[in-house]
Design a protein around this motif. Structure first.
Motif, mmCIF file in Angstrom:
data_model
loop_
_atom_site.group_PDB
_atom_site.id
_atom_site.type_symbol
_atom_site.label_atom_id
_atom_site.label_comp_id
_atom_site.label_asym_id
_atom_site.label_seq_id
_atom_site.Cartn_x
_atom_site.Cartn_y
_atom_site.Cartn_z
ATOM 1 N N ILE A 6 0.877 -1.175 0.000
ATOM 2 C CA ILE A 6 0.000 0.000 0.000
ATOM 3 C C ILE A 6 0.910 1.218 0.000
ATOM 4 N N LEU A 7 0.769 2.099 -0.990
ATOM 5 C CA LEU A 7 1.742 3.195 -1.108
ATOM 6 C C LEU A 7 1.437 4.370 -0.203
ATOM 7 N N VAL A 23 1.846 -6.463 7.215
ATOM 8 C CA VAL A 23 3.112 -6.027 7.810
ATOM 9 C C VAL A 23 3.100 -4.503 7.869
ATOM 10 N N VAL A 24 3.139 -3.977 9.091
ATOM 11 C CA VAL A 24 3.099 -2.526 9.303
ATOM 12 C C VAL A 24 4.515 -2.023 9.553
ATOM 13 N N MET A 25 4.924 -0.990 8.806
ATOM 14 C CA MET A 25 6.256 -0.420 8.986
ATOM 15 C C MET A 25 6.150 1.052 9.326
ATOM 16 N N ASN A 103 1.754 8.566 13.488
ATOM 17 C CA ASN A 103 1.429 7.703 12.344
ATOM 18 C C ASN A 103 1.443 6.219 12.684
ATOM 19 N N GLY A 104 2.449 5.775 13.451
ATOM 20 C CA GLY A 104 2.676 4.345 13.671
ATOM 21 C C GLY A 104 1.523 3.640 14.358
ATOM 22 N N THR A 105 1.014 4.200 15.447
ATOM 23 C CA THR A 105 -0.058 3.527 16.195
ATOM 24 C C THR A 105 -1.349 3.492 15.379
ATOM 25 N N LYS A 106 -1.542 4.521 14.537
ATOM 26 C CA LYS A 106 -2.730 4.550 13.669
ATOM 27 C C LYS A 106 -2.656 3.411 12.649
ATOM 28 N N ALA A 107 -1.475 3.223 12.073
ATOM 29 C CA ALA A 107 -1.297 2.183 11.048
ATOM 30 C C ALA A 107 -1.516 0.796 11.644
ATOM 31 N N VAL A 108 -1.047 0.567 12.865
ATOM 32 C CA VAL A 108 -1.256 -0.742 13.498
ATOM 33 C C VAL A 108 -2.752 -1.005 13.644
ATOM 34 N N PHE A 141 1.778 -5.169 2.716
ATOM 35 C CA PHE A 141 2.627 -4.242 3.469
ATOM 36 C C PHE A 141 1.876 -2.908 3.616
ATOM 37 N N LEU A 142 1.795 -2.427 4.857
ATOM 38 C CA LEU A 142 1.086 -1.172 5.154
ATOM 39 C C LEU A 142 2.062 -0.184 5.774
ATOM 40 N N PRO A 143 2.677 0.683 4.954
ATOM 41 C CA PRO A 143 3.563 1.714 5.503
ATOM 42 C C PRO A 143 2.759 2.708 6.351
#
Ligand code: MLT
Length: 235
Positions: A6-7, A23-25, A103-108, A141-143
């Motif tokens: 996912i871009l 996979v969250v990065m 950003n990170g906790t939102k993506a998880v 993959f979810l950046p």
């Protein structure tokens, strides 16, 4: 194995996560920081979107430790900010982190529809690839990105990990991520939008630490059912 990247995080709704490993990065810095804190002995982490929620959880359970940032600066009253170097080399005997970042906790949280959620960083790239090969599921993959937008370092990380997998089918995002990885030196990532923000705050040591590739055996798993995540050793 089919691989999708996912871009920009705001596109997640266009991807079906059901039955897949997501996979969250957040290379700069959340997923790198969580890995480092767990490797230092923290027991588990709980990502929340807002500060009030984190404080409510601490009020209900004072032994919880709060960690997080806004604009890459530690949230006032929290026990930790969001730097991996706050934890690197420490030896904790347990500890439960409640984390809130931009950003990170939102993506998880956005990954919760997947069969399994893995957090990846450049430091754990090879370990995560080995883990995904063993699970054999299709991968998305979810950046974490930057405020909903494309992130150079997160997409490069997806390209690196995908290049280590036996992929049967690549979507266009995955092809783009691999081309980015193959044609961009890792040091160029410090000039990403978030990289420059961290530079402006003098956080060069954090950047250098986050850019070390495949130096950790740790794989971080997040359980949507419980909301908690922890470390699985993999090599
Ligand atoms: C985030 O989650 O937005 C980042 O990890 C922010 C940061 O670098 O602290």
């Amino acid at each position: 194995m089919r691989v999708e990247v996912i871009l920009s995080p705001d596109e997640v709704g266009h991807h079906d996560l059901c039955g897949k490993t997501c996979v969250v990065m957040d290379v700069f810095r959340f997923s790198t920081t969580v890995l480092t804190a767990l490797e230092a002995g923290m027991e588990r982490f709980f990502p929340v979107n807002d500060v009030a929620e984190a404080q409510r959880m601490k009020n209900e359970n004072p032994k919880y430790l709060l960690a997080g940032e806004r604009n890459a600066v530690k949230i006032p009253g929290f026990d930790f900010g969001n730097s991996p170097l706050e934890h690197y080399g420490k030896s904790y005997t347990g500890g439960e982190l409640v984390c809130s970042t931009t950003n990170g906790t939102k993506a998880v949280q956005a990954a919760q529809g997947a069969a399994q959620v893995v957090l990846a960083s450049l430091r754990s790239a090879q370990a995560v690839a080995a883990f995904l090969e063993r699970s054999g599921r299709d991968v998305v993959f979810l950046p974490a990105g930057l405020e909903g937008k494309f992130s150079l370092e997160d997409t490069w990380c997806a390209g690196l990990i995908a290049s280590l997998l036996a992929v049967r089918e690549w979507d266009d995002g995955a092809k783009a991520a691999r081309l980015l990885y193959e044609h961009t030196p890792v040091d160029a990532l410090v000039d990403s939008a978030h990289g420059r923000r961290l530079q402006a705050l003098g956080l060069w040591d954090d950047l250098r630490f986050c850019l070390e590739c495949s130096v950790s055996p740790g794989v971080v798993i997040w359980e949507p059912q419980t909301g908690w995540g922890a470390l699985v050793r993999e090599r």
